[in-house]
Design a protein around this motif. Structure first.
Motif, PDB file in Angstrom:
ATOM      1  N   ARG A   1       0.829  -1.223   0.000  1.00  0.00           N
ATOM      2  CA  ARG A   1       0.000   0.000   0.000  1.00  0.00           C
ATOM      3  C   ARG A   1       0.854   1.259   0.000  1.00  0.00           C
ATOM      4  N   GLU A   2       2.155   1.080   0.274  1.00  0.00           N
ATOM      5  CA  GLU A   2       3.041   2.240   0.428  1.00  0.00           C
ATOM      6  C   GLU A   2       3.265   2.937  -0.915  1.00  0.00           C
ATOM      7  N   ASN A   3       3.023   4.250  -0.953  1.00  0.00           N
ATOM      8  CA  ASN A   3       3.228   5.029  -2.172  1.00  0.00           C
ATOM      9  C   ASN A   3       4.389   6.012  -2.045  1.00  0.00           C
ATOM     10  N   THR A   4       4.782   6.323  -0.792  1.00  0.00           N
ATOM     11  CA  THR A   4       5.885   7.253  -0.571  1.00  0.00           C
ATOM     12  C   THR A   4       7.200   6.602  -0.980  1.00  0.00           C
ATOM     13  N   VAL A   5       8.069   7.382  -1.616  1.00  0.00           N
ATOM     14  CA  VAL A   5       9.411   6.893  -1.956  1.00  0.00           C
ATOM     15  C   VAL A   5      10.420   7.673  -1.133  1.00  0.00           C
ATOM     16  N   CYS A   6      11.132   6.984  -0.257  1.00  0.00           N
ATOM     17  CA  CYS A   6      12.129   7.619   0.606  1.00  0.00           C
ATOM     18  C   CYS A   6      13.509   7.419   0.003  1.00  0.00           C
ATOM     19  N   LYS A   7      14.204   8.497  -0.246  1.00  0.00           N
ATOM     20  CA  LYS A   7      15.516   8.426  -0.892  1.00  0.00           C
ATOM     21  C   LYS A   7      16.613   8.124   0.121  1.00  0.00           C
ATOM     22  N   GLY A   8      17.728   7.590  -0.401  1.00  0.00           N
ATOM     23  CA  GLY A   8      18.913   7.378   0.423  1.00  0.00           C
ATOM     24  C   GLY A   8      18.904   6.035   1.124  1.00  0.00           C
ATOM     25  N   THR A   9      20.088   5.639   1.619  1.00  0.00           N
ATOM     26  CA  THR A   9      20.225   4.417   2.403  1.00  0.00           C
ATOM     27  C   THR A   9      20.904   4.764   3.721  1.00  0.00           C
ATOM     28  N   PHE A  10      20.826   3.845   4.670  1.00  0.00           N
ATOM     29  CA  PHE A  10      21.255   4.126   6.037  1.00  0.00           C
ATOM     30  C   PHE A  10      22.100   2.965   6.568  1.00  0.00           C
ATOM     31  N   PRO A  11      22.952   3.207   7.578  1.00  0.00           N
ATOM     32  CA  PRO A  11      23.772   2.113   8.129  1.00  0.00           C
ATOM     33  C   PRO A  11      22.876   1.035   8.739  1.00  0.00           C
ATOM     34  N   ALA A  12      23.218  -0.234   8.483  1.00  0.00           N
ATOM     35  CA  ALA A  12      22.414  -1.338   8.994  1.00  0.00           C
ATOM     36  C   ALA A  12      23.310  -2.522   9.302  1.00  0.00           C
ATOM     37  N   SER A  13      22.739  -3.496  10.014  1.00  0.00           N
ATOM     38  CA  SER A  13      23.460  -4.731  10.345  1.00  0.00           C
ATOM     39  C   SER A  13      22.487  -5.895  10.275  1.00  0.00           C
ATOM     40  N   ILE A  14      23.050  -7.101  10.175  1.00  0.00           N
ATOM     41  CA  ILE A  14      22.260  -8.323  10.262  1.00  0.00           C
ATOM     42  C   ILE A  14      22.842  -9.178  11.384  1.00  0.00           C
ATOM     43  N   ILE A  15      21.984  -9.642  12.285  1.00  0.00           N
ATOM     44  CA  ILE A  15      22.411 -10.473  13.415  1.00  0.00           C
ATOM     45  C   ILE A  15      21.927 -11.898  13.190  1.00  0.00           C
ATOM     46  N   THR A  16      22.863 -12.853  13.179  1.00  0.00           N
ATOM     47  CA  THR A  16      22.523 -14.271  13.163  1.00  0.00           C
ATOM     48  C   THR A  16      23.174 -14.912  14.383  1.00  0.00           C
ATOM     49  N   PHE A  17      23.019 -16.225  14.517  1.00  0.00           N
ATOM     50  CA  PHE A  17      23.473 -16.893  15.741  1.00  0.00           C
ATOM     51  C   PHE A  17      24.221 -18.182  15.418  1.00  0.00           C
ATOM     52  N   THR A  18      25.200 -18.499  16.277  1.00  0.00           N
ATOM     53  CA  THR A  18      25.827 -19.806  16.198  1.00  0.00           C
ATOM     54  C   THR A  18      24.863 -20.840  16.776  1.00  0.00           C
ATOM     55  N   SER A  19      25.158 -22.137  16.538  1.00  0.00           N
ATOM     56  CA  SER A  19      24.210 -23.175  16.950  1.00  0.00           C
ATOM     57  C   SER A  19      24.105 -23.314  18.457  1.00  0.00           C
ATOM     58  N   GLY A  20      25.192 -23.008  19.192  1.00  0.00           N
ATOM     59  CA  GLY A  20      25.148 -23.075  20.646  1.00  0.00           C
ATOM     60  C   GLY A  20      25.235 -24.469  21.226  1.00  0.00           C
ATOM     61  N   THR A  21      25.495 -25.484  20.382  1.00  0.00           N
ATOM     62  CA  THR A  21      25.532 -26.852  20.907  1.00  0.00           C
ATOM     63  C   THR A  21      26.803 -27.124  21.699  1.00  0.00           C
ATOM     64  N   THR A  22      27.804 -26.257  21.589  1.00  0.00           N
ATOM     65  CA  THR A  22      29.001 -26.441  22.407  1.00  0.00           C
ATOM     66  C   THR A  22      28.838 -25.787  23.777  1.00  0.00           C
ATOM     67  N   GLY A  23      27.675 -25.197  24.030  1.00  0.00           N
ATOM     68  CA  GLY A  23      27.401 -24.684  25.362  1.00  0.00           C
ATOM     69  C   GLY A  23      27.200 -23.187  25.432  1.00  0.00           C
ATOM     70  N   THR A  24      27.824 -22.427  24.531  1.00  0.00           N
ATOM     71  CA  THR A  24      27.716 -20.975  24.573  1.00  0.00           C
ATOM     72  C   THR A  24      27.034 -20.472  23.314  1.00  0.00           C
ATOM     73  N   LEU A  25      25.882 -19.867  23.488  1.00  0.00           N
ATOM     74  CA  LEU A  25      25.147 -19.293  22.369  1.00  0.00           C
ATOM     75  C   LEU A  25      25.730 -17.920  22.050  1.00  0.00           C
ATOM     76  N   LYS A  26      26.094 -17.694  20.791  1.00  0.00           N
ATOM     77  CA  LYS A  26      26.686 -16.406  20.428  1.00  0.00           C
ATOM     78  C   LYS A  26      25.882 -15.757  19.309  1.00  0.00           C
ATOM     79  N   SER A  27      25.691 -14.448  19.417  1.00  0.00           N
ATOM     80  CA  SER A  27      25.126 -13.705  18.301  1.00  0.00           C
ATOM     81  C   SER A  27      26.275 -13.165  17.460  1.00  0.00           C
ATOM     82  N   ILE A  28      26.095 -13.180  16.149  1.00  0.00           N
ATOM     83  CA  ILE A  28      27.102 -12.684  15.209  1.00  0.00           C
ATOM     84  C   ILE A  28      26.494 -11.503  14.469  1.00  0.00           C
ATOM     85  N   THR A  29      27.086 -10.330  14.634  1.00  0.00           N
ATOM     86  CA  THR A  29      26.587  -9.126  13.975  1.00  0.00           C
ATOM     87  C   THR A  29      27.433  -8.848  12.744  1.00  0.00           C
ATOM     88  N   ARG A  30      26.774  -8.866  11.596  1.00  0.00           N
ATOM     89  CA  ARG A  30      27.448  -8.530  10.345  1.00  0.00           C
ATOM     90  C   ARG A  30      26.991  -7.143   9.917  1.00  0.00           C
TER      91      ARG A  30
END
Length: 415
Positions: free
Chosen positions: A125-154
């Motif tokens: 439904r969005e009709n507005t067009v916003c120009k430009g891009t902005f700093p961003a990251s993606i966070i995923t996770f290790t499996s944690g089966t070795t005991g310590t769950l870690k988040s990985i920020t890319r």
């Protein structure tokens, strides 16, 4: 680099995405991403953290990822929502504020309480067009089966470097149709300008597999694929045979990598079959060494390089040796007894080879003893190991081919 992708996709009729419902050109995909980006900005998501609670086999998932990157949203991507306690732990670790849902997943959002829901299907439904891009990251996770769950920020900068790194080490032609089976590889494939199949199966449409071992082991019928790149877990003999049966005509490159470094070493599956757990081709951009080796030359695998997500040295948790430029992985440090020369991957292989009636077997060290959990029947037992037969083994939620070691250690040798 985002602008370069936008220029590439604009008015480009080449097919970007194939799924059950869509054959979208890069131009149509870009149009959807621009609308979704504006929708995110209008929803005040820029600079915020949002969990993607969408099916990774869906068109909306990838539009949300690209739009989130363009709109400056930090996207949190768990591997699975099956384990509620684990999901809650992931979200606490990530510190998310919002959750992206569609009409279907909105009904299940009770699995991740306390977050504000954003219905991404309303983007159209969005009709507005916003120009430009902005700093961003993606966070995923290790499996944690070795005991310590870690988040990985890319960061986005890191993602672009990772895309270039993969492209430089893996040969995919411009006109190849690619099946990934992994969300992050699918994102990078689309960004690289490849026609990319999303879904659980590529049917007969793919030229190239760039996928996880988990995805290919689920396939049942042979497919006419010319090139296959896979990784994500250690391969055992029966798994090698299954992969060959699925892509009999493909050149198969097997990648040793980690969440913190997508590629570390590679080998052909032919070579791996002759020399199990060994990789003969280092990748450019990563320095690999063995730290504190024992008398056999086996020690902890350590990585350095611009593409590795650490400030200095990353310790993989794997143990092995480097000899004549060949990296051999013998096991996980946590589940082996290094000073006694007992390495869990080699023990697993020994048990499987000596017992043809065993369906699967995994070993681990606990209380300075070697335990073995297995499905099927074992006729030749090593008197130094303690055996635990299981009706059905429990695997980790991320790879589905690795044992959930933490679960069995808590049952067999609780502290």
């Amino acid at each position: 680099m985002i602008d370069t992708f936008i220029e590439f996709a604009d008015n480009n009729s080449k097919i970007a995405i194939i799924d059950k419902a869509h054959r979208l050109s890069f131009n149509d995909f870009l149009t959807a991403c621009e609308k979704m980006k504006s929708f995110f900005i209008q929803s005040d998501l820029t600079g915020k953290k949002a969990v993607i609670f969408l099916y990774p086999d869906s068109f909306l998932f990838y539009v949300s990822v690209f739009a989130g990157v363009m709109a400056g949203v930090t996207l949190v991507i768990p591997d699975s929502f099956r384990d509620r306690k684990r999901t809650e732990q992931l979200l606490r670790t990530a510190g998310a504020e919002y959750v992206l849902v569609d009409n279907l997943t909105s009904f299940f959002a009770f699995l991740i309480p306390g977050l504000k829901k954003i219905r991404v299907n309303e983007y159209a439904r969005e009709n507005t067009v916003c120009k430009g891009t902005f700093p961003a990251s993606i966070i995923t996770f290790t499996s944690g089966t070795t005991g310590t769950l870690k988040s990985i920020t890319r960061t986005v900068d890191y993602l672009f470097r990772q895309e270039a790194f993969i492209r430089n080490n893996i040969e995919i032609e411009d006109n190849d149709v690619v099946f990934c089976g992994l969300p992050m590889y699918t994102v990078l494939s689309i960004y690289s300008g490849h026609t990319t199949i999303i879904g659980k199966t590529p049917k007969n449409q793919a030229d190239v597999f760039l996928t996880s071992i988990k995805a290919i082991l689920k396939m049942k019928k042979p497919l006419p694929v010319s090139k296959c790149f896979l990784g994500g877990a250690i391969l055992y003999e029966n798994e090698v045979s299954h992969i060959r049966s699925i892509v009999p005509k493909a050149r198969i490159r097997y990648v040793y990598g980690a969440t913190e470094s997508a590629l570390i070493y590679m080998t052909d599956l032919d070579t791996y079959e002759k020399h199990p757990f060994s990789f003969d081709t280092p990748v450019e951009g990563v320095s690999v060494r063995v730290q504190n080796p024992n008398k056999d030359g086996v020690g902890l695998i350590a990585l350095q390089g611009d593409i590795v997500i650490t400030d200095d040295v990353h310790l993989t948790g794997d143990i092995g040796k480097i000899e004549n430029g060949i990296l051999s992985i013998y096991g996980r440090e946590k589940y082996s007894i290094l000073n006694a020369g007992l390495y869990n991957y080699l023990i697993d292989s020994e048990i499987r080879k000596n017992n043809k009636s065993v369906k699967a077997a995994f070993s681990f060290a606990a209380d300075n003893k070697i335990h073995v959990v297995y499905e099927g029947k074992i006729s030749k037992k090593n008197p130094d190991y303690i055996y635990h037969q299981q009706k059905k083994l429990k695997y980790d939620s991320k790879h589905r081919t690795k044992l959930d070691y933490r679960f069995y250690i808590s049952k067999i040798a609780p502290k």
